[in-house]
Design an enzyme around this catalytic site. Sequence first.
Site, short mmCIF file in Angstrom:
data_model
loop_
_atom_site.label_atom_id
_atom_site.label_comp_id
_atom_site.label_asym_id
_atom_site.label_seq_id
_atom_site.Cartn_x
_atom_site.Cartn_y
_atom_site.Cartn_z
N ASP A 92 -3.36 0.70 78.46
CA ASP A 92 -2.74 -0.32 78.34
C ASP A 92 -1.13 -0.47 77.85
O ASP A 92 -0.57 -1.25 77.38
CB ASP A 92 -2.63 -1.89 77.44
CG ASP A 92 -4.46 -2.39 78.64
OD1 ASP A 92 -4.35 -2.69 79.23
OD2 ASP A 92 -5.38 -3.07 77.70
N VAL A 93 -0.61 0.72 78.57
CA VAL A 93 1.13 1.46 77.85
C VAL A 93 1.76 1.18 78.84
O VAL A 93 3.01 0.86 79.01
CB VAL A 93 0.98 2.28 77.61
CG1 VAL A 93 0.40 2.84 76.09
CG2 VAL A 93 0.83 3.92 78.60
N HIS A 101 2.36 -0.75 86.04
CA HIS A 101 3.41 -0.99 85.93
C HIS A 101 4.65 0.23 86.80
O HIS A 101 5.12 0.12 87.21
CB HIS A 101 4.35 -1.82 84.71
CG HIS A 101 4.01 -2.81 84.26
ND1 HIS A 101 2.75 -3.17 84.09
CD2 HIS A 101 5.08 -4.16 85.02
CE1 HIS A 101 2.97 -4.72 84.39
NE2 HIS A 101 3.77 -4.69 84.84
N LYS A 128 -6.12 6.25 92.09
CA LYS A 128 -6.29 5.49 90.95
C LYS A 128 -7.58 6.83 91.04
O LYS A 128 -8.75 6.72 91.74
CB LYS A 128 -6.89 4.47 90.71
CG LYS A 128 -7.48 4.36 89.61
CD LYS A 128 -6.26 4.11 88.12
CE LYS A 128 -6.33 3.80 86.72
NZ LYS A 128 -5.91 2.92 85.82
N ASP A 130 -6.13 -1.52 89.57
CA ASP A 130 -5.54 -1.05 89.68
C ASP A 130 -4.40 -0.69 91.02
O ASP A 130 -2.86 -1.14 91.13
CB ASP A 130 -4.48 0.37 89.29
CG ASP A 130 -4.73 -0.16 87.28
OD1 ASP A 130 -4.70 -0.78 86.53
OD2 ASP A 130 -5.05 1.12 86.55
N GLU A 179 -2.73 8.30 89.07
CA GLU A 179 -2.48 7.38 87.64
C GLU A 179 -4.46 7.76 87.34
O GLU A 179 -5.07 7.69 87.72
CB GLU A 179 -2.30 5.91 88.74
CG GLU A 179 -2.97 5.32 86.69
CD GLU A 179 -2.53 3.58 87.21
OE1 GLU A 179 -2.85 3.19 85.29
OE2 GLU A 179 -1.70 3.13 88.09
#
Length: 201
Positions: free
Chosen positions: A11-12, A16, A31, A40, A93
């Site tokens: 969650d950093v 985004h 992902k 995501d 990711e």
Amino acid sequence: MQIYVSGIHTDVGKTHFSAAFCANFNYDYFKLIQAGTPTDSEFIAKFSPKTKIFKEGIFLQTPASPHLGKIKEKLDYKALDIILPKSKNLLIELAGGLFSPMDENYTMIDFVNIFKHPTILVAKYYLGSINHILLSIEALKQRNINLLALVMMGKKDILQDDFIKNYAKIPIINLDFFDENSILNKDFKEQMQEILQLKIP
């Protein structure tokens, strides 16, 4: 170029950043492991609808560390069997932080170390984040993994950025959390282009 997006923690802001990167540079998205919903990939599709999104390498229903989800759901997979999509320009990711387990034997950084591609490290500002950032950078350096840049998510903290740049000798890119109206960010685009020499579409 294929690029890993790794994080100092969960969650950093990896997703985004991934959405902004894909939207601004026309990269495809993959992902590696998805744990829980909403996914995501759904976030990417919402904020960067033109992005080509590949099916997740592993999908887990359980919103937990992948090695625990694997046991709970009685799945049979090996982390190193995940095949990366054949895409010339691909953002990959990771899940969680660099040492988040993928299965019983391997972590995210193990996968990156074995299947070598350059990496972008994502962090955000919180008490203790400098320690997590420097530990992550050191872990990548020890494995000779090419670290392209550190992306700091959220409102810019000049003092923290200056310390990290001076100590770790690494370029920092700043990106604030965005909505549908601000994902196409000129400053972010120019910073990324300058550091990575990416072609701006």
